[in-house]
Design an enzyme around this catalytic site. Structure first.
Site, PDB file in Angstrom:
ATOM      1  N   HIS A  16      22.277  17.521 -45.365  1.00 37.12           N
ATOM      2  CA  HIS A  16      22.358  18.291 -46.619  1.00 37.12           C
ATOM      3  C   HIS A  16      23.834  18.637 -46.866  1.00 37.12           C
ATOM      4  O   HIS A  16      24.250  19.792 -46.777  1.00 37.12           O
ATOM      5  CB  HIS A  16      21.504  19.555 -46.506  1.00 37.12           C
ATOM      6  CG  HIS A  16      21.153  20.185 -47.833  1.00 37.12           C
ATOM      7  ND1 HIS A  16      21.599  19.678 -49.041  1.00 37.12           N
ATOM      8  CD2 HIS A  16      20.415  21.279 -48.127  1.00 37.12           C
ATOM      9  CE1 HIS A  16      21.137  20.445 -50.023  1.00 37.12           C
ATOM     10  NE2 HIS A  16      20.411  21.413 -49.495  1.00 37.12           N
TER      11      HIS A  16
ATOM     12  N   GLN B 148      25.034  21.347 -49.499  1.00 33.40           N
ATOM     13  CA  GLN B 148      24.817  22.704 -48.998  1.00 33.40           C
ATOM     14  C   GLN B 148      25.942  23.113 -48.054  1.00 33.40           C
ATOM     15  O   GLN B 148      26.534  24.188 -48.189  1.00 33.40           O
ATOM     16  CB  GLN B 148      23.463  22.763 -48.264  1.00 33.40           C
ATOM     17  CG  GLN B 148      23.119  24.144 -47.750  1.00 33.40           C
ATOM     18  CD  GLN B 148      22.873  25.121 -48.879  1.00 33.40           C
ATOM     19  OE1 GLN B 148      22.060  24.863 -49.750  1.00 33.40           O
ATOM     20  NE2 GLN B 148      23.576  26.242 -48.876  1.00 33.40           N
TER      21      GLN B 148
ATOM     22  N   CYS C 118      20.768  29.066 -46.466  1.00 36.18           N
ATOM     23  CA  CYS C 118      20.833  28.085 -47.566  1.00 36.18           C
ATOM     24  C   CYS C 118      19.781  28.373 -48.638  1.00 36.18           C
ATOM     25  O   CYS C 118      19.927  27.915 -49.768  1.00 36.18           O
ATOM     26  CB  CYS C 118      20.680  26.674 -47.028  1.00 36.18           C
ATOM     27  SG  CYS C 118      19.135  26.391 -46.163  1.00 36.18           S
TER      28      CYS C 118
ATOM     29  N   ARG D 289      26.759  26.587 -54.868  1.00 30.03           N
ATOM     30  CA  ARG D 289      26.187  25.247 -55.038  1.00 30.03           C
ATOM     31  C   ARG D 289      26.600  24.703 -56.409  1.00 30.03           C
ATOM     32  O   ARG D 289      26.951  23.541 -56.544  1.00 30.03           O
ATOM     33  CB  ARG D 289      24.657  25.293 -54.932  1.00 30.03           C
ATOM     34  CG  ARG D 289      24.103  25.674 -53.563  1.00 30.03           C
ATOM     35  CD  ARG D 289      24.368  24.617 -52.526  1.00 30.03           C
ATOM     36  NE  ARG D 289      23.874  23.312 -52.912  1.00 30.03           N
ATOM     37  CZ  ARG D 289      22.586  22.900 -52.875  1.00 30.03           C
ATOM     38  NH1 ARG D 289      21.651  23.719 -52.432  1.00 30.03           N
ATOM     39  NH2 ARG D 289      22.242  21.676 -53.237  1.00 30.03           N
TER      40      ARG D 289
HETATM   41  N1   CP Z   1      19.283  25.196 -50.596  1.00 32.29           N
HETATM   42  C1   CP Z   1      18.678  24.291 -51.383  1.00 32.29           C
HETATM   43  O1   CP Z   1      18.947  23.098 -51.344  1.00 32.29           O
HETATM   44  O2   CP Z   1      17.766  24.834 -52.252  1.00 32.29           O
HETATM   45  P1   CP Z   1      16.676  24.023 -53.092  1.00 32.29           P
HETATM   46  O3   CP Z   1      15.756  23.372 -52.075  1.00 32.29           O
HETATM   47  O4   CP Z   1      15.968  25.052 -53.914  1.00 32.29           O
HETATM   48  O5   CP Z   1      17.364  22.995 -53.927  1.00 32.29           O
HETATM   49  N1  NVA Z   2      16.012  22.583 -43.943  1.00 32.65           N
HETATM   50  C1  NVA Z   2      15.434  22.874 -45.233  1.00 32.65           C
HETATM   51  C2  NVA Z   2      16.504  23.100 -46.239  1.00 32.65           C
HETATM   52  C3  NVA Z   2      16.008  23.487 -47.601  1.00 32.65           C
HETATM   53  C4  NVA Z   2      17.107  23.584 -48.614  1.00 32.65           C
HETATM   54  C5  NVA Z   2      14.513  21.736 -45.659  1.00 32.65           C
HETATM   55  O1  NVA Z   2      14.867  20.580 -45.449  1.00 32.65           O
HETATM   56  O2  NVA Z   2      13.442  22.022 -46.179  1.00 32.65           O
END
Ligand code: CP
Ligand code: NVA
Length: 318
Positions: free
Chosen positions: A139, A142, A274, A302
């Protein structure tokens, strides 16, 4: 053009920060912070006028969807949402063909997928820049918004320590990499079974060299936070792992970011998450809403980071 900005010319995709040098990562943060100031002053130029971002979502989202769409509109462009239930990427149509078609109509693609290889294939076959909006593995948007928040708060990143409390997941993996690239110490405190791969940690340590330590402590959250200026947590049950929820909640006991854990950290420490947060599970209300929490500044970043990133990929540095 300032020398640091020159480092940001010719960027092709944003899949993992490891594809950039540490200098490029830092220059990108500076670029995003400068553009954020322009946005706050109401002085954003329409650099993405007539450009279209395609957003592909195999998983749910609030922040990623809103921030990319708002970022495009603030720069004079447009974003379209392509939900998996409508487009059936890899089911109704191959990933390669979706990439070819979307790449002929849109100027940039952001994708949130289960498999990392889906995002990789989009980048390989679309012919336009592709941004990783979260996979099971990474990610990076993030992680960049997170270190941007740290840089704004402390005025520096190198030499600080970020302690990630919880699951060795996609967010932890991207954070370990970006910390290594910026000379920030990273420590993951997790229960057994939820570690990051040794090979990934070794790769991060190699990138950090002697500038930072990239570590993992299995089973001792308090030890991990004792020298940390940043406490970080994420859900214990990532998207796609819902069937393991009961077991995970049991096995993560002792890894909650609560007042007791925060008291074991230095007084100046800030708390990041996050989001979405499962309040009362991986983090308590008192910590999340407390004076050391920066989670909503982090969420706002973000928008600022990704707006800057999209501009860099589509129009180049301004
Ligand atoms: N932190 C994040 O990516 O949030 P969402 O899953 O809501 O996009
Ligand atoms: N680790 C989490 C992050 C969400 C933004 C997921 O992958 O669901």
């Amino acid at each position: 053009m300032k020398p640091a900005i020159k480092l940001l010319s010719g960027l092709k995709n944003f899949i993992c920060t490891s594809q950039l040098s540490g200098e490029q990562v830092y220059a990108m943060l500076q670029y995003a912070i400068a553009q954020k100031a322009q946005a706050k002053a109401g002085r954003l130029a329409p650099t993405l006028s007539r450009k279209t971002l395609a957003m592909i979502f195999e998983k749910p989202s609030l922040r990623t969807r809103v921030s990319f769409e708002v970022g495009m509109s603030q720069l004079g462009g447009h974003a379209i949402n392509l939900d998996q239930k409508d487009i059936g990427i890899g089911k109704r149509e191959s990933v390669e063909d979706v990439a070819r078609v979307v790449g002929r109509m849109c100027d940039v693609i952001m994708a949130r997928t289960f498999a990392q290889k889906t995002v990789d294939k989009l980048a390989q076959y679309s012919g336009v820049p592709v941004i990783n909006g979260l996979t099971d593995y990474l990610h990076p948007c993030q992680a960049m918004a997170d270190v941007m928040t740290v840089l704004e708060h402390f005025g520096k990143v190198s030499g600080l320590t970020l302690a990630f409390i919880g699951d060795g997941n996609n967010v932890a993996r991207s954070l370990a990499m970006v910390c290594a690239q910026l000379g920030m110490n990273f420590v993951l405190a997790c229960p057994p079974k939820y570690e990051l791969e040794r090979s990934w940690l070794d790769r991060c340590q190699e990138i950090a060299g002697d500038q930072a330590k990239i570590e993992m402590i299995v089973g001792d959250a308090k030890k991990a936070v004792s020298c940390a200026q940043v406490l970080y947590t994420d859900t214990w049950v990532s998207m796609g792992q819902e069937a393991e929820k009961a077991q995970r909640i049991q096995e993560f006991a002792g890894f909650q970011v609560n007042e007791e854990l925060l008291a074991a950290a230095p007084k100046e420490a800030i708390v990041l998450h996050c989001l979405p947060a499962y309040r009362g599970t991986e983090i308590t209300d008192v910590v999340m809403d407390g004076p050391q929490s920066r989670v909503f500044e982090e969420a706002e970043n973000r928008l600022h980071f990704q707006r800057a990133l999209t501009e860099l990929l589509v129009a180049g540095p301004q």
